[in-house]
Enzyme design. Structure first.
Site, PDB file in Angstrom:
ATOM      1  N   TRP A 182       0.861  -1.180   0.000  1.00  0.00           N
ATOM      2  CA  TRP A 182       0.000   0.000   0.000  1.00  0.00           C
ATOM      3  C   TRP A 182       0.900   1.234   0.000  1.00  0.00           C
ATOM      4  CZ3 TRP A 182      -0.228   3.723   4.036  1.00  0.00           C
ATOM      5  CH2 TRP A 182      -1.066   4.804   3.705  1.00  0.00           C
ATOM      6  N   GLU A 223      -3.028  -2.908  -2.392  1.00  0.00           N
ATOM      7  CA  GLU A 223      -4.151  -2.311  -1.654  1.00  0.00           C
ATOM      8  C   GLU A 223      -4.484  -0.919  -2.181  1.00  0.00           C
ATOM      9  OE1 GLU A 223      -3.382  -1.865   2.535  1.00  0.00           O
ATOM     10  OE2 GLU A 223      -5.408  -1.116   2.954  1.00  0.00           O
ATOM     11  N   LYS A 225      -6.923   2.713  -2.393  1.00  0.00           N
ATOM     12  CA  LYS A 225      -7.497   3.655  -1.442  1.00  0.00           C
ATOM     13  C   LYS A 225      -8.159   4.798  -2.200  1.00  0.00           C
ATOM     14  CE  LYS A 225      -6.300   5.881   2.901  1.00  0.00           C
ATOM     15  NZ  LYS A 225      -5.334   5.978   3.978  1.00  0.00           N
ATOM     16  N   ASP A 256      -9.643  -2.929   1.562  1.00  0.00           N
ATOM     17  CA  ASP A 256      -9.737  -2.414   2.931  1.00  0.00           C
ATOM     18  C   ASP A 256     -11.125  -1.788   3.082  1.00  0.00           C
ATOM     19  OD1 ASP A 256      -9.686  -0.394   5.059  1.00  0.00           O
ATOM     20  OD2 ASP A 256      -7.543  -0.802   5.201  1.00  0.00           O
ATOM     21  N   HIS A 259     -11.641   2.031   2.650  1.00  0.00           N
ATOM     22  CA  HIS A 259     -11.008   2.750   1.544  1.00  0.00           C
ATOM     23  C   HIS A 259     -11.932   3.076   0.382  1.00  0.00           C
ATOM     24  CE1 HIS A 259      -6.608   1.687   2.757  1.00  0.00           C
ATOM     25  NE2 HIS A 259      -7.312   2.230   3.722  1.00  0.00           N
ATOM     26  N   HIS A 283      -8.590  -6.259   4.351  1.00  0.00           N
ATOM     27  CA  HIS A 283      -8.272  -5.497   5.536  1.00  0.00           C
ATOM     28  C   HIS A 283      -9.608  -5.175   6.187  1.00  0.00           C
ATOM     29  CE1 HIS A 283      -3.906  -3.884   5.035  1.00  0.00           C
ATOM     30  NE2 HIS A 283      -3.987  -5.185   5.143  1.00  0.00           N
ATOM     31  N   ASP A 291     -12.153   7.105   6.696  1.00  0.00           N
ATOM     32  CA  ASP A 291     -11.274   5.946   6.884  1.00  0.00           C
ATOM     33  C   ASP A 291     -10.658   5.990   8.283  1.00  0.00           C
ATOM     34  OD1 ASP A 291      -9.635   3.743   6.255  1.00  0.00           O
ATOM     35  OD2 ASP A 291      -8.012   5.059   5.608  1.00  0.00           O
ATOM     36  N   ASP A 293     -10.525   3.760  10.770  1.00  0.00           N
ATOM     37  CA  ASP A 293      -9.890   2.572  11.347  1.00  0.00           C
ATOM     38  C   ASP A 293     -10.307   2.288  12.788  1.00  0.00           C
ATOM     39  OD1 ASP A 293      -7.952   1.453   9.241  1.00  0.00           O
ATOM     40  OD2 ASP A 293      -7.486   3.595   9.193  1.00  0.00           O
ATOM     41  N   ASP A 323      -7.268  -4.447  10.017  1.00  0.00           N
ATOM     42  CA  ASP A 323      -6.558  -3.169   9.932  1.00  0.00           C
ATOM     43  C   ASP A 323      -7.340  -2.083  10.675  1.00  0.00           C
ATOM     44  OD1 ASP A 323      -4.905  -1.081   9.354  1.00  0.00           O
ATOM     45  OD2 ASP A 323      -5.319  -1.033   7.199  1.00  0.00           O
TER      46      ASP A 323
HETATM   47  C1  RNT Z   1      -3.721   2.715   5.038  1.00  0.00           C
HETATM   48  C2  RNT Z   1      -3.864   1.280   4.727  1.00  0.00           C
HETATM   49  C3  RNT Z   1      -2.768   0.398   5.227  1.00  0.00           C
HETATM   50  C4  RNT Z   1      -2.301   0.754   6.625  1.00  0.00           C
HETATM   51  C5  RNT Z   1      -1.268  -0.167   7.170  1.00  0.00           C
HETATM   52  C6  RNT Z   1      -0.658   0.346   8.413  1.00  0.00           C
HETATM   53  O1  RNT Z   1      -4.819   3.440   4.709  1.00  0.00           O
HETATM   54  O2  RNT Z   1      -5.094   0.825   5.189  1.00  0.00           O
HETATM   55  O3  RNT Z   1      -3.174  -0.930   5.152  1.00  0.00           O
HETATM   56  O4  RNT Z   1      -3.363   0.846   7.507  1.00  0.00           O
HETATM   57  O5  RNT Z   1      -0.364  -0.458   6.206  1.00  0.00           O
HETATM   58 ZN    ZN Z   2      -5.448  -1.290   5.052  1.00  0.00          ZN
END
Ligand code: RNT
Ligand code: ZN
Length: 415
Positions: A182, A223, A225, A256, A259, A283, A291, A293, A323
């Site tokens: 990523w 990955e 985003k 993810d 994202h 993720h 986003d 998390d 994640d």
């Molecule tokens: C960031 C991505 C990625 C990170 C990690 C720490 O937006 O989601 O996966 O969260 O690499």
């Molecule tokens: Zn991620």
């Protein structure tokens, strides 16, 4: 009634709709979750004590965070002791464990030997991620797609080295290591040229992946985003970019949950990826308005993701990673809540009479489909879950939390 008696009652109830709970628990045992190391110390790592960059952010300052690999492993052991089943740990390059002063373009397998020794001892698999952030070479918001060759070359070298480490993990641990790429590259404001950075990213990745590695040892994932902090207008590695890249280069496509646009869900993408992609990496995260998390909870989307994997028979080609990073709560508890919920969601999905539901859908009986899926919500899945925890030798129900609180008192608050 004790846990076993409750399970036996639940087993009978599920048998009445054609679900064999004993068989389900055998299947569940095979499902590995890749728990992300970075919830343990707010994505800090041990390469530098600089700030977190790359458009991601952790808020909160709950006491007790791990500040060295030994503490981090101690916390991880505590968390895994509350999680049923045998799983994986997802490392990031910045979590290297060495006394040498080395940079990201110099990392080698030997800098991760201690993690491997520990993983062997714990019976864990390892996954990996090159770290394209929190570093001075993350220049003006760009890494692999930078217009400066020197910047690109630094990160290309890092990417290549990360694959060697992933290969080493796969060899040492006898199970495949997923290496996830990523990059945060993007512009805060509307760019003139959206094409050239994407072309540079494609070419840099092609260079990194030029060497073929044994797919039984390591698999690369990419990955995408939508945006990041400071990259609100344009992110180079968008979903379309990596769909194209992953599908044409036989890479795993990583989705993810945070994202995408706020009402866009990854659950609805899995069946399409299942048809076209070499493999999938998830993720599992929880975006709250952005986003953010947040720790994964038992919400509709988590359950929908699990159902898609089970109903479409995608568990075999999907690597489930987590994640999230929340520094406002006990970090060990955060791991445990998110990981237990993810496993529990897979269990709930496995407890559906999938073939029967598919048949009534084919028959056009949408009323029965709705009646049954609603009724299933009240089925005693928690009794099956508690029994699974007991069987796997981990605490049942709230018991883990008592132990986690004790650990906070005895260890975390003394740091
Ligand atoms: C960031 C991505 C990625 C990170 C990690 C720490 O937006 O989601 O996966 O969260 O690499
Ligand atoms: Zn991620």
């Amino acid at each position: 009634m004790n846990t076993t008696e409750k399970y036996l009652a639940a087993k009978e109830k599920y048998a009445s709709i054609g679900v064999d709970t004993d068989a389900v628990l055998k299947e569940l045992e095979k499902v590995k979750i890749s728990m992300h190391v970075w919830q343990g110390d707010d994505v800090q790592g041990f390469l530098s004590d600089g700030e977190l960059t790359g458009g991601i952010s952790v808020t909160g300052n709950h006491p007790g965070k791990a500040t060295n690999p030994t503490e981090l492993r101690q916390d991880l052991e505590k968390a895994y002791s509350f999680i049923p089943g045998k799983h994986k740990l997802n490392l990031h390059a910045i979590y290297l464990d060495t006394d040498e002063k080395i940079d990201l373009n110099e990392i080698e397998p030997k800098h991760f030997e201690k993690w491997v020794a520990w993983a062997k001892e714990q019976g864990l698999g390892l996954d990996f991620n090159p770290t394209f952030f929190s570093h001075p070479m993350f220049k003006d918001g760009f890494t692999l797609s930078s217009p400066e060759k020197e910047v690109r070359d630094f990160w290309i070298e890092h990417g290549k080295r990360s694959r060697k480490i992933a290969e080493y993990f796969g060899k040492e641990l006898g199970q495949v290591c997923v290496n996830n790429f990523w990059v945060p590259d993007g512009y805060k404001d509307n760019p003139i040229d959206r094409y050239s950075p994407r072309k540079r990213l494609m070419e840099s990745l092609d260079e990194i992946f030029a060497e073929e590695l044994d797919p039984s040892l390591t698999l690369d994932a990419v990955e995408s985003k939508l945006f990041g902090l400071g990259a609100e207008a344009y992110t180079v590695g968008s979903h379309e970019f990596y769909m194209g890249y992953g599908l044409t280069r036989q890479k795993l496509v990583c989705l993810d949950a945070g994202h995408f646009h706020p009402t866009e869900v990854i659950s609805n993408k899995l069946s399409s990826l299942g048809l076209f992609s070499e493999g999938i990496l998830l993720h599992v995260s929880r975006p709250v308005r952005w986003d953010s998390d947040h720790v994964v909870i038992m919400d509709d989307e988590l359950q929908e993701i699990a159902k898609e994997l089970v109903r479409n028979d995608l568990l075999g080609k999907t690597n489930i990673g987590l994640d999230f990073f929340d520094a406002t709560i006990n970090r060990v508890a955060a791991w445990v809540i998110g990981t237990r919920n993810t496993i529990k969601a897979v269990l709930k999905a496995m407890l559906e009479p999938t073939d029967y539901l598919k048949q009534i859908e084919l028959d056009g009986d949408f009323t029965t489909r709705l009646v049954l899926t609603e009724e299933l919500k009240d089925f005693p899945y928690a009794d099956v879950w508690n029994y699974y925890c007991e069987q796997q030798g981990v605490p049942v129900g709230l018991d883990w939390y008592k132990e986690a609180q004790q650990y906070e008192q005895d260890v975390l608050l003394k740091r």
